[in-house]
Design a protein around this motif. Structure first.
Motif, PDB file in Angstrom:
ATOM      1  N   ASN A  12       4.366  15.295  95.298  1.00  0.00           N
ATOM      2  CA  ASN A  12       3.203  14.513  95.712  1.00  0.00           C
ATOM      3  C   ASN A  12       2.364  15.216  96.775  1.00  0.00           C
ATOM      4  O   ASN A  12       1.231  14.819  97.030  1.00  0.00           O
ATOM      5  CB  ASN A  12       3.652  13.164  96.272  1.00  0.00           C
ATOM      6  CG  ASN A  12       4.575  13.325  97.478  1.00  0.00           C
ATOM      7  OD1 ASN A  12       5.625  13.940  97.371  1.00  0.00           O
ATOM      8  ND2 ASN A  12       4.186  12.786  98.618  1.00  0.00           N
ATOM      9  N   PHE A  24       0.954  14.910  87.922  1.00  0.00           N
ATOM     10  CA  PHE A  24       1.157  14.349  86.594  1.00  0.00           C
ATOM     11  C   PHE A  24       0.459  15.207  85.545  1.00  0.00           C
ATOM     12  O   PHE A  24      -0.517  15.887  85.838  1.00  0.00           O
ATOM     13  CB  PHE A  24       0.629  12.922  86.555  1.00  0.00           C
ATOM     14  CG  PHE A  24       1.386  11.985  87.458  1.00  0.00           C
ATOM     15  CD1 PHE A  24       2.582  11.416  87.060  1.00  0.00           C
ATOM     16  CD2 PHE A  24       0.898  11.684  88.726  1.00  0.00           C
ATOM     17  CE1 PHE A  24       3.285  10.560  87.893  1.00  0.00           C
ATOM     18  CE2 PHE A  24       1.597  10.821  89.573  1.00  0.00           C
ATOM     19  CZ  PHE A  24       2.790  10.270  89.150  1.00  0.00           C
ATOM     20  N   THR A  72      -2.150  12.684  94.925  1.00  0.00           N
ATOM     21  CA  THR A  72      -0.935  12.696  94.100  1.00  0.00           C
ATOM     22  C   THR A  72      -1.174  12.883  92.598  1.00  0.00           C
ATOM     23  O   THR A  72      -0.236  13.195  91.874  1.00  0.00           O
ATOM     24  CB  THR A  72      -0.151  11.385  94.305  1.00  0.00           C
ATOM     25  OG1 THR A  72      -1.051  10.266  94.121  1.00  0.00           O
ATOM     26  CG2 THR A  72       0.430  11.310  95.704  1.00  0.00           C
ATOM     27  N   ARG A  73      -2.380  12.706  92.125  1.00  0.00           N
ATOM     28  CA  ARG A  73      -2.602  12.726  90.675  1.00  0.00           C
ATOM     29  C   ARG A  73      -2.321  14.086  90.042  1.00  0.00           C
ATOM     30  O   ARG A  73      -1.985  14.162  88.858  1.00  0.00           O
ATOM     31  CB  ARG A  73      -4.023  12.276  90.349  1.00  0.00           C
ATOM     32  CG  ARG A  73      -5.117  13.199  90.856  1.00  0.00           C
ATOM     33  CD  ARG A  73      -6.483  12.574  90.686  1.00  0.00           C
ATOM     34  NE  ARG A  73      -7.530  13.417  91.245  1.00  0.00           N
ATOM     35  CZ  ARG A  73      -8.722  12.957  91.630  1.00  0.00           C
ATOM     36  NH1 ARG A  73      -8.993  11.657  91.504  1.00  0.00           N
ATOM     37  NH2 ARG A  73      -9.622  13.778  92.129  1.00  0.00           N
ATOM     38  N   SER A  74      -2.409  15.162  90.834  1.00  0.00           N
ATOM     39  CA  SER A  74      -2.212  16.500  90.267  1.00  0.00           C
ATOM     40  C   SER A  74      -0.765  16.779  89.890  1.00  0.00           C
ATOM     41  O   SER A  74      -0.484  17.772  89.230  1.00  0.00           O
ATOM     42  CB  SER A  74      -2.704  17.571  91.247  1.00  0.00           C
ATOM     43  OG  SER A  74      -2.060  17.443  92.492  1.00  0.00           O
ATOM     44  N   TYR A 117      -3.065   9.727 101.650  1.00  0.00           N
ATOM     45  CA  TYR A 117      -2.425   8.888 100.648  1.00  0.00           C
ATOM     46  C   TYR A 117      -1.848   7.626 101.307  1.00  0.00           C
ATOM     47  O   TYR A 117      -2.107   6.503 100.856  1.00  0.00           O
ATOM     48  CB  TYR A 117      -1.325   9.665  99.919  1.00  0.00           C
ATOM     49  CG  TYR A 117      -0.518   8.799  98.981  1.00  0.00           C
ATOM     50  CD1 TYR A 117      -0.952   8.575  97.688  1.00  0.00           C
ATOM     51  CD2 TYR A 117       0.657   8.174  99.411  1.00  0.00           C
ATOM     52  CE1 TYR A 117      -0.225   7.759  96.831  1.00  0.00           C
ATOM     53  CE2 TYR A 117       1.381   7.356  98.567  1.00  0.00           C
ATOM     54  CZ  TYR A 117       0.939   7.154  97.276  1.00  0.00           C
ATOM     55  OH  TYR A 117       1.652   6.336  96.434  1.00  0.00           O
ATOM     56  N   SER A 120      -0.471   7.391  90.510  1.00  0.00           N
ATOM     57  CA  SER A 120      -0.910   8.317  89.467  1.00  0.00           C
ATOM     58  C   SER A 120      -2.386   8.674  89.542  1.00  0.00           C
ATOM     59  O   SER A 120      -2.802   9.675  88.944  1.00  0.00           O
ATOM     60  CB  SER A 120      -0.592   7.742  88.080  1.00  0.00           C
ATOM     61  OG  SER A 120      -1.232   6.501  87.884  1.00  0.00           O
ATOM     62  N   HIS A 121      -3.177   7.912  90.313  1.00  0.00           N
ATOM     63  CA  HIS A 121      -4.618   8.156  90.343  1.00  0.00           C
ATOM     64  C   HIS A 121      -5.163   8.614  91.693  1.00  0.00           C
ATOM     65  O   HIS A 121      -6.305   9.074  91.753  1.00  0.00           O
ATOM     66  CB  HIS A 121      -5.377   6.907  89.898  1.00  0.00           C
ATOM     67  CG  HIS A 121      -5.250   6.607  88.441  1.00  0.00           C
ATOM     68  ND1 HIS A 121      -4.221   5.863  87.908  1.00  0.00           N
ATOM     69  CD2 HIS A 121      -6.012   6.975  87.391  1.00  0.00           C
ATOM     70  CE1 HIS A 121      -4.356   5.773  86.595  1.00  0.00           C
ATOM     71  NE2 HIS A 121      -5.438   6.440  86.256  1.00  0.00           N
ATOM     72  N   HIS A 122      -4.382   8.494  92.762  1.00  0.00           N
ATOM     73  CA  HIS A 122      -4.916   8.901  94.064  1.00  0.00           C
ATOM     74  C   HIS A 122      -5.184  10.404  94.075  1.00  0.00           C
ATOM     75  O   HIS A 122      -4.451  11.190  93.461  1.00  0.00           O
ATOM     76  CB  HIS A 122      -3.936   8.540  95.181  1.00  0.00           C
ATOM     77  CG  HIS A 122      -4.527   8.680  96.546  1.00  0.00           C
ATOM     78  ND1 HIS A 122      -4.556   9.867  97.242  1.00  0.00           N
ATOM     79  CD2 HIS A 122      -5.134   7.763  97.359  1.00  0.00           C
ATOM     80  CE1 HIS A 122      -5.138   9.678  98.407  1.00  0.00           C
ATOM     81  NE2 HIS A 122      -5.505   8.420  98.499  1.00  0.00           N
ATOM     82  N   SER A 123      -6.212  10.824  94.778  1.00  0.00           N
ATOM     83  CA  SER A 123      -6.626  12.234  94.775  1.00  0.00           C
ATOM     84  C   SER A 123      -5.539  13.168  95.285  1.00  0.00           C
ATOM     85  O   SER A 123      -5.485  14.344  94.905  1.00  0.00           O
ATOM     86  CB  SER A 123      -7.895  12.404  95.614  1.00  0.00           C
ATOM     87  OG  SER A 123      -7.676  11.990  96.955  1.00  0.00           O
ATOM     88  N   HIS A 167       2.094   1.834  90.904  1.00  0.00           N
ATOM     89  CA  HIS A 167       2.220   3.012  90.040  1.00  0.00           C
ATOM     90  C   HIS A 167       0.842   3.564  89.663  1.00  0.00           C
ATOM     91  O   HIS A 167       0.669   4.780  89.550  1.00  0.00           O
ATOM     92  CB  HIS A 167       3.029   2.662  88.802  1.00  0.00           C
ATOM     93  CG  HIS A 167       4.513   2.710  89.027  1.00  0.00           C
ATOM     94  ND1 HIS A 167       5.427   2.854  88.015  1.00  0.00           N
ATOM     95  CD2 HIS A 167       5.244   2.635  90.168  1.00  0.00           C
ATOM     96  CE1 HIS A 167       6.658   2.859  88.513  1.00  0.00           C
ATOM     97  NE2 HIS A 167       6.561   2.720  89.826  1.00  0.00           N
ATOM     98  N   GLN A 168      -0.122   2.670  89.476  1.00  0.00           N
ATOM     99  CA  GLN A 168      -1.488   3.125  89.208  1.00  0.00           C
ATOM    100  C   GLN A 168      -2.041   3.896  90.391  1.00  0.00           C
ATOM    101  O   GLN A 168      -2.694   4.938  90.227  1.00  0.00           O
ATOM    102  CB  GLN A 168      -2.388   1.917  88.906  1.00  0.00           C
ATOM    103  CG  GLN A 168      -2.225   1.353  87.520  1.00  0.00           C
ATOM    104  CD  GLN A 168      -2.812   2.286  86.471  1.00  0.00           C
ATOM    105  OE1 GLN A 168      -2.068   2.959  85.741  1.00  0.00           O
ATOM    106  NE2 GLN A 168      -4.115   2.356  86.391  1.00  0.00           N
TER     107      GLN A 168
END
Length: 277
Positions: free
Chosen positions: A174, A244, A240-242, A31, A235-238, A231-232
């Motif tokens: 995260n 949300f 950290t996205r889980s 990340y 919320s979208h990185h492989s 913020h995008q």
């Protein structure tokens, strides 16, 4: 790293040194590495191209920070505290919106019923948490009356949890879900019924002397905050996205902790930097 003079006619390629992953199962490393690549790419027109290089051997968190001033590496990332901000230069933009301080306990699945029976912080304080020996989290937990088993190597923390050397391993929202995909973790789970909450922003750090790199990182991250790109990315990185949507934690018990080592310069007055649960 020596400062590189940027002129209007030439932009030299810069080599920026990082430490490698502390463990082959430490997925959160990607990340921050990917975020750094994006910041450097976004600022390339003004500052020039960057090649990221990793040194051969991983470093403990404390040694990684000290290696900034010795010149072994140029950038590292860590949770902040008073001492670190005195000796190194933080880029005061929380890299995951402050969610590092939202901690979910990783437990053995076989102990789920026991943890479901916990309704107060006093009950949790009777158990022992695995934590990094040099992490600010260990100091925060102990200052709030929690028992901590301090461990040097990251891989050993999950191993000790598996072998009942500690009772739970608090991990950032995260971090936890990607980490639990690692081998030998099938018997473990993130228990979302309890969250520990304290203020602990994760920053990029550079040496006090590296003003050029400090300026570039700050400028690149500020632009990402202003555009909403940061913020995008979160919320979208492989990695950290889980975590949300965060609404999934609205029914969790939240035990609030005081962080006595948090610098007064923490930018709480800027709501655009923080992601709230």
């Amino acid at each position: 790293m020596a400062s590189i003079e940027v002129t209007s006619t030439t932009l030299a390629t810069q080599r920026v040194r990082l430490q490698p992953r502390p463990s082959k199962y430490s997925s959160s490393y990607y990340y921050y590495y990917d975020l750094l690549e994006l910041v450097f790419r976004n600022t390339e027109a003004e500052y020039g191209k960057v090649i990221l290089e990793t040194i051969p051997s991983p470093l403990s968190q404390s040694r990684g920070l000290n290696s900034l001033n010795s010149g072994l590496i140029d950038i590292t990332w860590a949770g902040t505290n008073l001492e670190r901000e005195q000796h190194f230069t933080p880029i005061r933009i929380p890299l995951i919106g402050g969610l590092l301080g939202m901690r979910v306990p990783v437990i053995k699945k076989a102990r789920l019923a026991e943890f479901r029976g916990i309704s107060t912080a006093a009950q949790l304080k009777k158990l022992t948490a695995c934590q990094g020996s040099q992490w600010p989290d260990s100091d925060i937990l102990e200052a709030n009356g929690y028992k901590v088993e301090r461990i040097i190597m990251f891989d050993l923390m999950y191993s000790m949890l598996n072998h009942d050397r500690c009772d739970y391993f608090p991990r950032g929202l995260n971090e936890v879900f990607a980490e639990l995909e690692g081998p030998d973790r099938q018997g473990l789970m993130a228990y979302e019924g309890i969250l520990l909450r304290y203020s602990l922003p994760m920053y990029f750090f550079v040496s006090k002397d590296n003003r050029q790199l400090e300026k570039r990182l700050a400028q690149g991250l500020e632009a990402m905050v202003e555009s909403g790109e940061l913020h995008q990315f979160i919320s979208h990185h492989s990695v950290t996205r889980s975590m949300f949507p965060l609404s999934r934690y609205h029914q969790s018990q939240i035990f609030d902790l005081i962080n006595p080592i948090l610098p007064a310069s923490t930018p709480f007055e800027r709501p655009e930097l923080w992601i709230k649960l």
